[in-house]
Design a protein around this motif. Structure first.
Motif, PDB file in Angstrom:
ATOM      1  N   ASP A   1       0.760   8.427   9.081  1.00 26.54           N
ATOM      2  CA  ASP A   1       0.774   7.408   8.038  1.00 26.54           C
ATOM      3  C   ASP A   1       0.800   8.097   6.677  1.00 26.54           C
ATOM      4  O   ASP A   1      -0.105   8.857   6.331  1.00 26.54           O
ATOM      5  CB  ASP A   1      -0.456   6.505   8.155  1.00 26.54           C
TER       6      ASP A   1
ATOM      7  N   LYS B   1      -5.695   0.368   2.467  1.00 27.03           N
ATOM      8  CA  LYS B   1      -4.737   0.195   3.564  1.00 27.03           C
ATOM      9  C   LYS B   1      -5.431   0.387   4.918  1.00 27.03           C
ATOM     10  O   LYS B   1      -5.208  -0.382   5.855  1.00 27.03           O
ATOM     11  CB  LYS B   1      -3.598   1.202   3.422  1.00 27.03           C
ATOM     12  N   HIS B   2      -6.269   1.403   4.995  1.00 28.58           N
ATOM     13  CA  HIS B   2      -6.962   1.690   6.252  1.00 28.58           C
ATOM     14  C   HIS B   2      -7.842   0.504   6.655  1.00 28.58           C
ATOM     15  O   HIS B   2      -7.898   0.133   7.830  1.00 28.58           O
ATOM     16  CB  HIS B   2      -7.794   2.966   6.087  1.00 28.58           C
TER      17      HIS B   2
ATOM     18  N   LYS C   1      -4.323   7.103  -5.191  1.00 26.99           N
ATOM     19  CA  LYS C   1      -3.697   7.008  -3.868  1.00 26.99           C
ATOM     20  C   LYS C   1      -4.721   7.131  -2.731  1.00 26.99           C
ATOM     21  O   LYS C   1      -4.550   6.537  -1.668  1.00 26.99           O
ATOM     22  CB  LYS C   1      -2.590   8.062  -3.738  1.00 26.99           C
ATOM     23  N   ARG C   2      -5.794   7.889  -2.982  1.00 29.78           N
ATOM     24  CA  ARG C   2      -6.860   7.930  -1.961  1.00 29.78           C
ATOM     25  C   ARG C   2      -7.560   6.578  -1.853  1.00 29.78           C
ATOM     26  O   ARG C   2      -7.880   6.122  -0.755  1.00 29.78           O
ATOM     27  CB  ARG C   2      -7.887   9.020  -2.294  1.00 29.78           C
TER      28      ARG C   2
ATOM     29  N   SER D   1       0.330   7.047   3.674  1.00 33.41           N
ATOM     30  CA  SER D   1      -0.784   6.770   2.746  1.00 33.41           C
ATOM     31  C   SER D   1      -2.040   7.517   3.168  1.00 33.41           C
ATOM     32  O   SER D   1      -2.723   8.132   2.344  1.00 33.41           O
ATOM     33  CB  SER D   1      -1.091   5.273   2.706  1.00 33.41           C
ATOM     34  N   LEU D   2      -2.358   7.464   4.465  1.00 33.30           N
ATOM     35  CA  LEU D   2      -3.577   8.113   4.935  1.00 33.30           C
ATOM     36  C   LEU D   2      -3.455   9.639   4.864  1.00 33.30           C
ATOM     37  O   LEU D   2      -4.464  10.349   4.936  1.00 33.30           O
ATOM     38  CB  LEU D   2      -3.915   7.669   6.363  1.00 33.30           C
TER      39      LEU D   2
ATOM     40  N   SER E   1      -3.509  11.100  -7.625  1.00 33.45           N
ATOM     41  CA  SER E   1      -4.037  11.330  -6.285  1.00 33.45           C
ATOM     42  C   SER E   1      -5.319  10.538  -6.024  1.00 33.45           C
ATOM     43  O   SER E   1      -5.525  10.014  -4.931  1.00 33.45           O
ATOM     44  CB  SER E   1      -4.283  12.834  -6.090  1.00 33.45           C
TER      45      SER E   1
ATOM     46  N   VAL F   1      -6.201   3.697  -2.569  1.00 23.82           N
ATOM     47  CA  VAL F   1      -5.252   2.785  -1.934  1.00 23.82           C
ATOM     48  C   VAL F   1      -5.184   3.055  -0.428  1.00 23.82           C
ATOM     49  O   VAL F   1      -5.094   2.125   0.383  1.00 23.82           O
ATOM     50  CB  VAL F   1      -3.856   2.891  -2.596  1.00 23.82           C
ATOM     51  N   ALA F   2      -5.258   4.336  -0.057  1.00 20.45           N
ATOM     52  CA  ALA F   2      -5.282   4.674   1.375  1.00 20.45           C
ATOM     53  C   ALA F   2      -6.479   4.018   2.055  1.00 20.45           C
ATOM     54  O   ALA F   2      -6.363   3.480   3.169  1.00 20.45           O
ATOM     55  CB  ALA F   2      -5.335   6.193   1.563  1.00 20.45           C
ATOM     56  N   ALA F   3      -7.635   4.028   1.380  1.00 18.74           N
ATOM     57  CA  ALA F   3      -8.829   3.401   1.969  1.00 18.74           C
ATOM     58  C   ALA F   3      -8.607   1.894   2.117  1.00 18.74           C
ATOM     59  O   ALA F   3      -8.991   1.300   3.140  1.00 18.74           O
ATOM     60  CB  ALA F   3     -10.054   3.693   1.115  1.00 18.74           C
TER      61      ALA F   3
ATOM     62  N   PHE G   1      -4.456   7.158  11.684  1.00 20.73           N
ATOM     63  CA  PHE G   1      -3.895   8.395  11.148  1.00 20.73           C
ATOM     64  C   PHE G   1      -2.685   8.818  11.982  1.00 20.73           C
ATOM     65  O   PHE G   1      -1.700   9.313  11.452  1.00 20.73           O
ATOM     66  CB  PHE G   1      -4.932   9.528  11.171  1.00 20.73           C
TER      67      PHE G   1
ATOM     68  N   PHE H   1       0.796  -1.228   0.000  1.00 17.47           N
ATOM     69  CA  PHE H   1       0.000   0.000   0.000  1.00 17.47           C
ATOM     70  C   PHE H   1       0.831   1.281   0.000  1.00 17.47           C
ATOM     71  O   PHE H   1       0.311   2.335  -0.326  1.00 17.47           O
ATOM     72  CB  PHE H   1      -0.936   0.011   1.210  1.00 17.47           C
ATOM     73  N   SER H   2       2.088   1.196   0.405  1.00 15.87           N
ATOM     74  CA  SER H   2       2.882   2.428   0.496  1.00 15.87           C
ATOM     75  C   SER H   2       3.928   2.508  -0.613  1.00 15.87           C
ATOM     76  O   SER H   2       3.896   3.410  -1.454  1.00 15.87           O
ATOM     77  CB  SER H   2       3.550   2.523   1.875  1.00 15.87           C
TER      78      SER H   2
ATOM     79  N   TYR I   1      -8.015  12.228   1.490  1.00 16.55           N
ATOM     80  CA  TYR I   1      -8.425  10.936   2.052  1.00 16.55           C
ATOM     81  C   TYR I   1      -9.208  11.110   3.359  1.00 16.55           C
ATOM     82  O   TYR I   1     -10.248  10.469   3.557  1.00 16.55           O
ATOM     83  CB  TYR I   1      -7.247   9.971   2.268  1.00 16.55           C
TER      84      TYR I   1
ATOM     85  N   GLU J   1      -2.634  11.238   2.275  1.00 19.37           N
ATOM     86  CA  GLU J   1      -2.955  11.699   0.911  1.00 19.37           C
ATOM     87  C   GLU J   1      -4.062  12.758   0.975  1.00 19.37           C
ATOM     88  O   GLU J   1      -5.133  12.519   1.549  1.00 19.37           O
ATOM     89  CB  GLU J   1      -3.411  10.514   0.058  1.00 19.37           C
ATOM     90  N   PRO J   2      -3.817  13.945   0.380  1.00 19.22           N
ATOM     91  CA  PRO J   2      -4.848  14.997   0.459  1.00 19.22           C
ATOM     92  C   PRO J   2      -6.198  14.482  -0.039  1.00 19.22           C
ATOM     93  O   PRO J   2      -6.281  13.842  -1.085  1.00 19.22           O
ATOM     94  CB  PRO J   2      -4.286  16.091  -0.456  1.00 19.22           C
TER      95      PRO J   2
END
Lengths: 399, 399
Positions: free
Chosen positions: B314, A215-216, A208-209, B316-317, A205, A211-213, B150, A178-179, B322, B319-320
């Motif tokens: 984090d 990962k979260h 990446k949002r 990844s989290l 972007s 992917v952040a979700a 976060f 994820f990173s 997210y 990311e603007p």
């Protein structure tokens, strides 16, 4: 309990004689170290005829392929053994059998599967195992249903979440899936010709949002005791048989992660096929992969829903229709995680032979690019890919 | 460490003298037991002038309002103290101060808040604290952000999840919020005149599937260290001040649960207002409650987003965009949990004075029915109520 020490070949033989529970332990005479993974010593323990009788696996206190500069917890050996034992309770037919394990030595003894083959290698060679995808779906249904809140009492489940807390191994996934692929990092490894493709990931972007979700959710959603690394290299197959191995990434996570990893590795093979075989053979093999994916998902779904109908213990989750609606969420997670697996296997640290073994460099790059683009599409569109038919249609569009 | 024994009033004085850290412990001379909750002994420790100086709170090994037939873990006292200490690290201004705690005795000593009032009582009396809703939103933003992925390192967070594993208290919520109101159960308590309304909940399969999803997320989604029971009776207010107390339900769960509980209790008051006050006063007070809810949510959102922008660790989290998209999920969870709070406070075991203290029986029933129907609507429509404006509009439609 003895303190940890690394086993040499003769130690492994001695260890197997003492702990494998064989009727004639003295028939074990030698050991062959066959570990090709990144993390462990693996010994085949042979009899006088040179036949492998049992496997001794020991975790090393560092990442083998990197060296002692990357230390790694030995507790993963306990977690691996306990995950496999737990999965065996519910799906013995498709889980490697653990005969013995010892947390202090970070050792386990497991059944020999020399008459099986690593599924990934067979997929690359074009050897088809017609039952494998359904069997893997069945493994996922049994193990994930029975360790979920549908089946486990909440107290039992919470204490299992504690027992399978696996921070160091989870961090590897958190970083590598994820990173890293979405940032510049020394662990990343890809052909210089892919730099534009890799850079486009770092600049996307919206991607990446999403992917952040993912990962979260990997960090927060304790839905079931995952295998945690169920790619086609963690699966042994033989005619009519399938066994999952290598569960050191086991922890309570989102069910869609295991499903997405399994489907993702079939799709990595799909992406590699034009480079692995002639174009005509590739077209047929690709159709077979899409069939495999459909069979895997259907076997998982049918298995999970049948178990949910018969065995759900939680009165609320037993509400008719709930399990199906839950599986729709699992599906969307799975599509997203599948996308992250496609991407990280091209630009990240750990690659797959389905792509990297393609000898023609131009073709290899083309296949790798198709994996990146397919992965990106799956991550971005996961919420709009409603079912397996829609997934298949999207994949055909993209390749 | 001493073994557990129940404190009598004189023991509580002695305990406070020894452990409260006061400069002149000998000035403490008597104790008044004021526990009006269901689970604990609570002593005000008084000086010679009869002024309360400090609070000693001890968990009982059973549910106080039911008796020794319903045993309950003493570990909740440790979890409560540790949750409040953790929340104090990030929001000392709105968390009751813990001076001392002792897991074996299941005791904690906390600051005296005799100059504050329980918010629920003030809401019922019609006393308005103009900063309270924003302060509660700020408390939720600070505590939930700083204990989430976060901000917490994944290793630190996973070990905190273990430390705050709270199976018995979570089971109370699992049962009372999500199971009992939708089945026939001896713990349920409601006026016989509401039987048709209660039966309609048990027969509403779509509603029960939505509630199953909320329960499942409560069981699986370890997003942050929740207060776990942040209703208006767990909140002390004074002019310009607000303090959260009573965190024995603390555990890592879905952020929307705390938000939904807080909003839900403001809505319970909203539903009760026509019975608590004259109709004209009720209309104005209801508008104020809707304003309170908006302020609470906005303070939470603005606080969380500001923290996310400044302090997310984090990569990844961070990311603007997210954090905002994550808060949209939190919002939908919150609306659903809010609905379950409205329903369970009418038909379940634990009621609220905002409704039950209405003296006119017909009016009380009408207010209770409106809470059930509003709750049902919120649960069913949570996925389509996109923001606080849509929520306010829906509430106005329903009442």
């Amino acid at each position: 309990m003895p303190a940890y020490r690394t086993l040499a070949a003769n130690d492994a033989v001695e260890y197997a004689r003492r702990h494998a529970g064989l009727e004639n332990p003295a028939t074990l005479v030698s050991a062959e170290e066959v570990g090709d993974g990144n993390l462990n010593l693996v010994f085949k323990i042979l009899d006088a005829a040179g036949i492998s009788r049992i496997i001794v696996k020991q975790a090393l206190p560092y990442v083998r392929c990197v060296g002692e500069s990357w230390p790694l917890t030995l507790d993963r050996a306990r977690i691996e053994a306990e995950t496999l034992l737990e999965h065996s309770r519910f799906c013995p037919q498709h889980t490697v059998k653990i005969v013995h394990h010892d947390a202090a030595m970070a050792v386990m003894i497991q059944e020999d599967l020399s008459d099986h083959h690593i599924w990934r290698r067979e997929l690359i060679k074009g050897v088809h195992y017609p039952q494998a995808s359904r069997q893997l779906g069945e493994y996922l249904a049994q193990t994930l249903f029975h360790t979920s809140d549908f089946f486990q009492h909440p107290h039992e489940k919470k204490s299992a979440v504690v027992r399978f807390t696996n921070p160091e191994m989870c961090q590897i996934t958190e970083d590598l899936f994820f990173s890293d692929p979405y940032r510049i990092h020394e662990r990343n490894a890809y052909d210089a010709a892919l730099e534009t493709d890799a850079a486009s990931l770092r600049l996307d972007s919206e991607l990446k949002r999403k992917v952040a979700a993912l990962k979260h959710r990997f960090l927060t959603k304790a839905e079931a005791l995952l295998h945690g690394d169920i790619h086609s290299g963690s699966v042994f197959v033989a005619e009519g048989r399938l066994k999952a191995i290598d569960a050191e990434f086991g922890y309570y996570g989102p069910i869609g992660f295991d499903i997405g990893t399994a489907i993702g590795n079939l799709l990595l093979n799909y992406c590699g096929l034009p480079g692995l075989t002639g174009l005509r053979a590739a077209a047929a093999a690709r159709e077979q992969r899409l069939t495999d994916i459909r069979e895997l998902w259907q076997a998982f779904c049918e298995g999970f829903l049948a178990l949910a109908a018969q065995k759900t213990r939680d009165e609320s989750l037993a509400e008719p229709g709930y399990a199906s609606s839950f599986l729709r969420e699992v599906w969307q997670d799975a599509v997203g995680y599948c996308g992250t697996e496609l991407i990280r296997r091209v630009v990240g640290l750990a690659h797959v032979a389905d792509l990297d073994s393609i000898s023609n460099a131009a073709m290899r790059l083309q296949c790798q690019r198709s994996a990146i683009e397919l992965g990106r599409m799956l991550i971005l569109a996961a919420g709009r890919i409603d079912d397996i038919g829609a997934l298949t249609a999207r994949i055909r569009q993209y390749s």
